[in-house]
Scaffold this motif. Structure first.
Motif, PDB file in Angstrom:
ATOM      1  N   ALA A   1       0.833  -1.199   0.000  1.00  0.00           N
ATOM      2  CA  ALA A   1       0.000   0.000   0.000  1.00  0.00           C
ATOM      3  C   ALA A   1       0.868   1.250   0.000  1.00  0.00           C
ATOM      4  N   ARG A   2       0.380   2.281  -0.673  1.00  0.00           N
ATOM      5  CA  ARG A   2       1.085   3.560  -0.702  1.00  0.00           C
ATOM      6  C   ARG A   2       0.294   4.582   0.083  1.00  0.00           C
ATOM      7  N   ARG A   3       0.993   5.480   0.696  1.00  0.00           N
ATOM      8  CA  ARG A   3       0.324   6.530   1.451  1.00  0.00           C
ATOM      9  C   ARG A   3      -0.192   7.603   0.497  1.00  0.00           C
ATOM     10  N   ARG A   4      -1.367   8.082   0.813  1.00  0.00           N
ATOM     11  CA  ARG A   4      -1.911   9.208   0.064  1.00  0.00           C
ATOM     12  C   ARG A   4      -1.529  10.486   0.790  1.00  0.00           C
ATOM     13  N   ARG A   5      -1.261  11.481   0.031  1.00  0.00           N
ATOM     14  CA  ARG A   5      -0.980  12.769   0.644  1.00  0.00           C
ATOM     15  C   ARG A   5      -2.296  13.386   1.082  1.00  0.00           C
ATOM     16  N   GLY A   6      -2.266  13.952   2.240  1.00  0.00           N
ATOM     17  CA  GLY A   6      -3.460  14.625   2.741  1.00  0.00           C
ATOM     18  C   GLY A   6      -3.714  15.907   1.958  1.00  0.00           C
TER      19      GLY A   6
END
Length: 90
Positions: free
Chosen positions: A72-77
């Motif tokens: 999984a990749r983090r989404r930018r807020g």
């Protein structure tokens, strides 16, 4: 002492250590001289026997499937993306 003799001796030590730990309650304790007795009666002979056989992996570990999922990749807020846009303009 040949490789087969040592293998046989270590196998017998593992069996005797297992029986001692299972059947003799005092063998489950610890000694002031040796320390924890199951380590010396069972753990050390098992480690020596495993190293004599050149550390084979259990067959169960070889049969387990590899993970096929993508990490999984983090989404930018929204706040981070907005701050980046403002920083690029300046």
């Amino acid at each position: 002492m040949t490789h087969r003799d040592l293998d046989s001796l270590l196998r017998q030590l593992v069996i005797l250590g297992t029986l001692a730990v299972l059947l003799v309650p005092a063998a489950r304790g610890s000694s002031a001289l040796l320390g924890w007795l199951p380590l010396w009666l069972l753990g050390m002979p098992l480690a020596a026997w495993w190293s004599l056989r050149r550390f084979p992996l259990p067959t169960l570990a070889l049969r387990l499937p590899q993970r096929r999922r993508v990490q999984a990749r983090r989404r930018r807020g929204h706040r981070v993306a907005r701050a980046l846009r403002i920083a690029r303009r300046a």
